[in-house]
Design a protein around this motif. Sequence first.
Motif, PDB file in Angstrom:
ATOM      1  N   ILE A  67       0.732  -1.351  -0.069  1.00 31.75           N
ATOM      2  CA  ILE A  67      -0.198   0.021  -0.036  1.00 31.75           C
ATOM      3  C   ILE A  67       0.991   1.226   0.131  1.00 31.75           C
ATOM      4  O   ILE A  67       0.750   2.441  -0.715  1.00 31.75           O
ATOM      5  N   GLY A  68       2.064   1.225   0.825  1.00 31.87           N
ATOM      6  CA  GLY A  68       2.776   2.303   0.797  1.00 31.87           C
ATOM      7  C   GLY A  68       3.562   2.778  -0.464  1.00 31.87           C
ATOM      8  O   GLY A  68       3.549   3.679  -1.226  1.00 31.87           O
ATOM      9  N   MET A  69       3.873   1.633  -0.989  1.00 27.90           N
ATOM     10  CA  MET A  69       4.486   1.686  -2.441  1.00 27.90           C
ATOM     11  C   MET A  69       3.548   2.122  -3.596  1.00 27.90           C
ATOM     12  O   MET A  69       3.911   3.096  -4.440  1.00 27.90           O
ATOM     13  N   LEU A  70       2.234   1.660  -3.530  1.00 30.12           N
ATOM     14  CA  LEU A  70       1.145   1.870  -4.406  1.00 30.12           C
ATOM     15  C   LEU A  70       0.820   3.829  -4.218  1.00 30.12           C
ATOM     16  O   LEU A  70       0.760   4.444  -5.203  1.00 30.12           O
ATOM     17  N   ILE A  71       0.867   3.985  -2.881  1.00 31.04           N
ATOM     18  CA  ILE A  71       0.660   5.750  -2.620  1.00 31.04           C
ATOM     19  C   ILE A  71       1.555   6.465  -3.283  1.00 31.04           C
ATOM     20  O   ILE A  71       1.472   7.263  -3.895  1.00 31.04           O
ATOM     21  N   ILE A  72       3.110   5.740  -3.246  1.00 30.57           N
ATOM     22  CA  ILE A  72       4.017   6.495  -3.624  1.00 30.57           C
ATOM     23  C   ILE A  72       3.948   6.714  -5.063  1.00 30.57           C
ATOM     24  O   ILE A  72       4.196   7.795  -5.844  1.00 30.57           O
ATOM     25  N   TYR A  73       3.816   5.584  -5.939  1.00 28.96           N
ATOM     26  CA  TYR A  73       3.526   5.635  -7.219  1.00 28.96           C
ATOM     27  C   TYR A  73       2.638   6.480  -7.646  1.00 28.96           C
ATOM     28  O   TYR A  73       2.733   7.272  -8.830  1.00 28.96           O
ATOM     29  N   ILE A  74       1.315   6.453  -7.207  1.00 33.32           N
ATOM     30  CA  ILE A  74       0.106   7.134  -7.613  1.00 33.32           C
ATOM     31  C   ILE A  74       0.511   8.687  -7.466  1.00 33.32           C
ATOM     32  O   ILE A  74       0.195   9.452  -8.441  1.00 33.32           O
ATOM     33  N   GLY A  75       0.887   9.018  -6.363  1.00 34.36           N
ATOM     34  CA  GLY A  75       1.216  10.217  -6.012  1.00 34.36           C
ATOM     35  C   GLY A  75       2.189  11.056  -6.969  1.00 34.36           C
ATOM     36  O   GLY A  75       2.001  12.148  -7.598  1.00 34.36           O
ATOM     37  N   LEU A  76       3.347  10.528  -7.342  1.00 31.46           N
ATOM     38  CA  LEU A  76       4.266  10.801  -7.957  1.00 31.46           C
ATOM     39  C   LEU A  76       3.918  10.590  -9.654  1.00 31.46           C
ATOM     40  O   LEU A  76       4.319  11.739 -10.403  1.00 31.46           O
ATOM     41  N   GLY A  77       3.132   9.774  -9.895  1.00 34.06           N
ATOM     42  CA  GLY A  77       2.597   9.562 -11.385  1.00 34.06           C
ATOM     43  C   GLY A  77       1.701  10.848 -11.495  1.00 34.06           C
ATOM     44  O   GLY A  77       1.689  11.481 -12.510  1.00 34.06           O
ATOM     45  N   LEU A  78       0.757  11.193 -10.538  1.00 33.98           N
ATOM     46  CA  LEU A  78      -0.177  12.360 -10.696  1.00 33.98           C
ATOM     47  C   LEU A  78       0.623  13.857 -10.764  1.00 33.98           C
ATOM     48  O   LEU A  78       0.406  14.472 -11.794  1.00 33.98           O
ATOM     49  N   LEU A  79       1.900  13.882 -10.056  1.00 33.94           N
ATOM     50  CA  LEU A  79       2.640  15.069 -10.198  1.00 33.94           C
ATOM     51  C   LEU A  79       3.363  15.008 -11.527  1.00 33.94           C
ATOM     52  O   LEU A  79       3.322  16.206 -12.149  1.00 33.94           O
TER      53      LEU A  79
END
Length: 90
Positions: A63-75
């Motif tokens: 879940i932590g990795m998923l949050i990192i990827y989604i956040g940085l992907g949107l940015l």
Amino acid sequence: MTNILMYIMLLGSQLISASLIFAILTSVLVKSRKKGILFLTIYILLVLYSLTIGFEYSTIMGIGMLIIYIGLGLLTYIVIKKKISKETVL
């Protein structure tokens, strides 16, 4: 205590590597759309593999990795959209 430190180190390394990859993706995609899409495809496959391993190891890690990827992907999406629109105006 050791597990918490390990989680922090693994998530920190994921954050650093994902930031570098998205920075490279931004520059490649703005210069050449075809190369950028190829780079993005390879990166998505690597992310899926990494998430699979992360979720196998621990749900919290996944879940932590998923949050990192989604956040940085949107940015990254926002940055690329601004750069492309700025270049088309000029």
